[in-house]
Scaffold this active site. Sequence first.
Site, PDB file in Angstrom:
ATOM      1  N   ASN A 100       0.852  -1.187   0.000  1.00 28.79           N
ATOM      2  CA  ASN A 100       0.000   0.000   0.000  1.00 28.79           C
ATOM      3  C   ASN A 100       0.893   1.245   0.000  1.00 28.79           C
ATOM      4  OD1 ASN A 100       0.535   0.844   2.835  1.00 28.79           O
ATOM      5  ND2 ASN A 100      -0.429  -1.124   3.271  1.00 28.79           N
ATOM      6  N   LYS A 179       9.002 -16.935 -10.809  1.00 35.05           N
ATOM      7  CA  LYS A 179       8.329 -15.766 -11.359  1.00 35.05           C
ATOM      8  C   LYS A 179       7.160 -16.200 -12.260  1.00 35.05           C
ATOM      9  CE  LYS A 179       9.140 -11.836 -14.335  1.00 35.05           C
ATOM     10  NZ  LYS A 179       9.977 -11.307 -15.395  1.00 35.05           N
ATOM     11  N   LYS A 231     -12.277  -2.645  18.220  1.00 35.05           N
ATOM     12  CA  LYS A 231     -10.938  -3.161  18.553  1.00 35.05           C
ATOM     13  C   LYS A 231     -10.599  -2.932  20.031  1.00 35.05           C
ATOM     14  CE  LYS A 231      -9.017  -2.922  13.897  1.00 35.05           C
ATOM     15  NZ  LYS A 231      -7.809  -3.342  13.175  1.00 35.05           N
TER      16      LYS A 231
HETATM   17  N1  CTP Z   1      -4.224  -3.161  12.076  1.00 32.98           N
HETATM   18  C1  CTP Z   1      -3.646  -4.277  12.641  1.00 32.98           C
HETATM   19  N2  CTP Z   1      -3.642  -5.469  11.964  1.00 32.98           N
HETATM   20  C2  CTP Z   1      -4.239  -5.561  10.753  1.00 32.98           C
HETATM   21  C3  CTP Z   1      -4.852  -4.421  10.173  1.00 32.98           C
HETATM   22  C4  CTP Z   1      -4.828  -3.245  10.872  1.00 32.98           C
HETATM   23  O1  CTP Z   1      -3.119  -4.191  13.748  1.00 32.98           O
HETATM   24  N3  CTP Z   1      -4.227  -6.729  10.104  1.00 32.98           N
HETATM   25  C5  CTP Z   1      -4.205  -1.896  12.835  1.00 32.98           C
HETATM   26  C6  CTP Z   1      -3.530  -0.733  12.114  1.00 32.98           C
HETATM   27  O2  CTP Z   1      -2.135  -0.659  12.443  1.00 32.98           O
HETATM   28  C7  CTP Z   1      -4.279   0.465  12.634  1.00 32.98           C
HETATM   29  C8  CTP Z   1      -5.664  -0.101  12.937  1.00 32.98           C
HETATM   30  O3  CTP Z   1      -5.528  -1.493  12.992  1.00 32.98           O
HETATM   31  O4  CTP Z   1      -3.748   0.960  13.838  1.00 32.98           O
HETATM   32  C9  CTP Z   1      -6.699   0.270  11.922  1.00 32.98           C
HETATM   33  O5  CTP Z   1      -6.253  -0.123  10.656  1.00 32.98           O
HETATM   34  P1  CTP Z   1      -7.175  -0.036   9.377  1.00 32.98           P
HETATM   35  O6  CTP Z   1      -6.506  -0.703   8.225  1.00 32.98           O
HETATM   36  O7  CTP Z   1      -7.665   1.359   9.215  1.00 32.98           O
HETATM   37  O8  CTP Z   1      -8.384  -0.875   9.873  1.00 32.98           O
HETATM   38  P2  CTP Z   1      -8.880  -2.306   9.589  1.00 32.98           P
HETATM   39  O9  CTP Z   1      -9.254  -2.891  10.889  1.00 32.98           O
HETATM   40  O10 CTP Z   1      -7.892  -3.067   8.782  1.00 32.98           O
HETATM   41  O11 CTP Z   1     -10.207  -2.006   8.779  1.00 32.98           O
HETATM   42  P3  CTP Z   1     -10.477  -1.729   7.231  1.00 32.98           P
HETATM   43  O12 CTP Z   1      -9.212  -2.073   6.474  1.00 32.98           O
HETATM   44  O13 CTP Z   1     -11.596  -2.615   6.931  1.00 32.98           O
HETATM   45  O14 CTP Z   1     -10.828  -0.267   7.120  1.00 32.98           O
END
Ligand code: CTP
Length: 311
Positions: A100, A179, A231
Site C-alpha cells: 500500500n 516468477k 478493537k
Molecule cells: N491493524 C492491525 N492489523 C491488521 C490491520 C490493521 O493491527 N491486520 C491496525 C492498524 O495498524 C491500525 C488499525 O488497525 O492501527 C486500523 O487499521 P485499518 O486498516 O484502518 O483498519 P482495519 O481494521 O484493517 O479495517 P479496514 O481495512 O476494513 O478499514
Amino acid sequence: MILAARGPVLLAPSMNVHMLANPIVQANIEGLRALGYHIIDPGVGYLACGYEGAGRLAEPPDIVAEIERAVGPRDLAGERVLVTAGPNREPIDPVRFISNRSTGKMGYAMAAAAWRRGADVVLISGPTALPPPHGVRCARVTTAAEMRDAVMREFEAATMILMAAAVADYRPARVAAQKLKKTGGPLLIECERTADILGELAPRKGDRYLVGFAAETEDVVANARRKLREKRLDMIVANDVSRAETGFEADTNAVAILDRRGRCDVPLTTKEAVADAILDRILAVRRSRRVAGESAAAPPRKVAPKRRRPR
Ligand code: CTP
C-alpha cells in the site's frame, strides 16, 4: 564555562580513531558519564585526519535531537513505547508483491517525538525509505506476519503501543516459487486474511495504552469511532488519506483523536506536531484517569535517574 554550568551538559567527542580507542580517553569518557555528563557517541566513517573508523562528530540533527531530549520536558521518561510504521509487502512470487502507499512518515514522527520526550522507543517498521529516528531501536520487517511476530516479542515490555503501520489485511494465499509468466488471460490472485495485530493485543493489554490509527477515505470519523469500539482501543487517530496534504506521502497531516473522553481535532500541521499533539492527549487522558482513580491508570513509572550536576 562547563565547570561552572548548572544545566545539563552534553559532550559530542570527535577525534582520531586511535585517540578515541586509547584507554585513557575511554576512561575519561566513562568518568564524565558517571558524573552525569551526557555523552553523544561519535559516528563511524571518514575522519578529518584521513583515517576511517570511530571518531566522527555525531551528525548535527542527531546532536539537536539529543539536546531536545536533554532540555525538554521528559514527560515520557520511564515509558517504553512500541511504535509500528509503514506498509507491509505480501509476496506474490519472487519478484512481485502486494503493498500500500504508506511511507511510514507518521509512525517515524511518533517514534522520534516519544524518544525526544524521554521514552525508550522501539520502532517496528515495514519497508520504508526513511532512516531510523535517532535514539530509537528499529526492527525492520516485511510482511504482516513478521510484523505481528515482532510486535508480540516487544509487547510485554511496552507501556504504550502506537500502531501507526498500514498493516496488510490480505496476502496471496499461495506464493509462486518461480516468477509468474504472463498468459493470454487475466491474472487472478486469491488472497487470504492476515492476523489483526491490534485485535489480538486488546484482550491482553492490561494497563498498556493502546492506540490505533485509522486511515480512511470516507466517513472518516464514523469509521474510526467504530474501530475504537470494535478493537477495544484506548484511542484511535483518524485521518483522511484521500486529501493530498493529509495523505500517505505528505509531510503534513490533520487528524481527529478519538478516545473515551470524546474527540480532539488537530488542524493541518506537520506530522511532527501531530505526533506531539497525540502524545499530549495520551498523557492528559491518563492523568485524568488517575485523578478519577480508574484502575487503568498509568503503569508504574520508573523514576528517571536524577541528573547529577557538575559542581
Ligand atoms: N491493524 C492491525 N492489523 C491488521 C490491520 C490493521 O493491527 N491486520 C491496525 C492498524 O495498524 C491500525 C488499525 O488497525 O492501527 C486500523 O487499521 P485499518 O486498516 O484502518 O483498519 P482495519 O481494521 O484493517 O479495517 P479496514 O481495512 O476494513 O478499514
